[in-house]
Scaffold this active site. Sequence first.
Site, short mmCIF file in Angstrom:
data_model
loop_
_atom_site.label_atom_id
_atom_site.label_comp_id
_atom_site.label_asym_id
_atom_site.label_seq_id
_atom_site.Cartn_x
_atom_site.Cartn_y
_atom_site.Cartn_z
N CYS A 10 55.35 30.99 60.95
CA CYS A 10 54.46 31.53 61.98
C CYS A 10 53.23 32.23 61.40
O CYS A 10 52.10 32.02 61.84
CB CYS A 10 55.22 32.50 62.88
N HIS A 47 51.72 38.32 66.15
CA HIS A 47 51.52 38.70 64.75
C HIS A 47 50.04 38.99 64.53
O HIS A 47 49.18 38.24 65.00
CB HIS A 47 51.88 37.53 63.81
#
Lengths: 351, 351
Positions: free
Chosen positions: B132, B252
């Site tokens: 990710c 994130h």
Amino acid sequence: MSNKTGFTVAVVGATGAVGQQMLKTLDEKNFPIKELKLLSSSRSAGKKVEFQGNEYTLEEAKPESFEGVQIALFSAGGSVSKELAPEAVKRGAVCIDNTSAYRMDKDVPLVVPEVNEADLHNHNGIIANPNCSTIQMVVALEPIRKKHGLKKVIVSTYQAVSGAGWAAVEEMKNQSRDMLDGKEAAPEILPVGGDKKHFPIAFNAIPQIDKFQENGYTFEEIKMMNETKKILHQDELEVAATCVRLPVETGHSESVYIETENGNPGVDELKALLKDSAGVTLKDDPANQEYPMALDSVGLPDVFVGRIRKDLDRANAYHFWVVSDNLLKGAAYNSVQIAESLLKLGLVKPS
Amino acid sequence: MSNKTGFTVAVVGATGAVGQQMLKTLDEKNFPIKELKLLSSSRSAGKKVEFQGNEYTLEEAKPESFEGVQIALFSAGGSVSKELAPEAVKRGAVCIDNTSAYRMDKDVPLVVPEVNEADLHNHNGIIANPNCSTIQMVVALEPIRKKHGLKKVIVSTYQAVSGAGWAAVEEMKNQSRDMLDGKEAAPEILPVGGDKKHFPIAFNAIPQIDKFQENGYTFEEIKMMNETKKILHQDELEVAATCVRLPVETGHSESVYIETENGNPGVDELKALLKDSAGVTLKDDPANQEYPMALDSVGLPDVFVGRIRKDLDRANAYHFWVVSDNLLKGAAYNSVQIAESLLKLGLVKPS
């Protein structure tokens, strides 16, 4: 309220997040206080605060409040320091200022005792306490710089909310409760009380601390960059910062990349160097998951360093992780350390 | 349960944090599904899941589950992929694997469609979906690399808890409630479920994601470093990562420093370049406090880039801030995009 010997000390902003830690640190270090004056804005004047078993009533800070004061610790915002520190100096006090008001003034020493205590000799009444995120970084950098030189520093910060004061901490807690209950968060303070927009800090990361400057950096980032060069006496040092606010109450963390100037020390050599350095506690044992963390730093004066590793591409480059209690070494503890250094160097004499 | 035309698609790990987003993305993109098989561990088998108005019962994933499957999306942990992806390939399926099991396998393309879609032509049945934190970074890097070349990348991450699964999110929420009530947090999962020690994530920042390697880097950091080079086809690129887990549920963030190889573009030029790049949404207006934040990224497929600024010391160096929903572009959305690219390139044919 007075010991037999010691100093007349004023704390300006005694009810703030940092002011409270200043009193706690003065107490814990058993700082030689003959008389203590707790000063505040008119808003907080009249409040009661306990110190070493005695109750003190906060007085509104005015120029004449500093009559007879030898050491004044300021932590009540830049405008208060701008107005009152010169008045205190006029009356014979040495001011240790925890705001950004005087930090880059060439006539004001910017001091982290483990790093540049000798700069205190050049003071003209005001000594600046650096920005919280700067202090913990330079404590970790200085031992490396002294031995191997420093060429470049890149830091990304992970900063706690208490750096923005208690009201911001309350905001974070209220938002956290609201969001856990599925309600909307109502931001009113962060990222910057005096800026136009406000964003939720709970369960978020905000890449803005203090206001933006023309060049796209925030003032917090500029502070870290300029203050680091001033404290380390190295104008040509390359320093770049990205400062980010996190939903952490207390404890700033920093991801630091450095390039050394001379030599190519191994990780074990850097660990040994930092382990023996003043103010540093090495916490670096990956095999046992030992590394510094914000929650573990709360209430401790140390600068914790860990996760030291070699850059895999450049020979003289390293990465590490620095954590410290932003209210203590980042603010109150460093201020009181400066006061102790002044005493040690004979730069303030008992009355 | 079947459309007239389309593909037989299997989702392995359909109840997980990423698996749920895979179903949501397949639905929202109206992916041409003829038949859908929802597979899971024996533990989750029998659970009911709704998709496009139909109820599906999860079946335990076994080699024979993949009979007739054309596209299999794996997100049930590396060991499941290791065991079952080859079985699915044997039965004619193309596997898009969201675990780290095959990412660095030289026979497996590691694909972010906006960056290296053409690598899909070299697939041998398995295509790996990158980590990710890697995906969102390379989406931002590639437009710059293509025009100006890239020499060095240093990234510090601010990663959300959902990357460690729903149980970790629950742990964070429970710890947050406990700590707000003045109780001790009881860590059982983070930083790494399978590691020896566990630490509270609520109101903390943990500089460990995945296990430590011999060289002091975590596996998450090594993944970012190696995967970036592989996706960008640039083995000699200098990449260093520090990966940190935050008390953020989803989204994130990354603080990225780059040195370009050729030329010295201005910030405005970089903004214009990224504004027009596939998959990127530029959010960069400091004067109006516009920058990407985790909370704003949730549920959106974009990679948000902002806070682009020139390094003040090196001519060809820049800093920026990259945010994306780690479950979408960082995982499920990218996996479904890979499936779409396979269709577009004619690498999977409808049955």
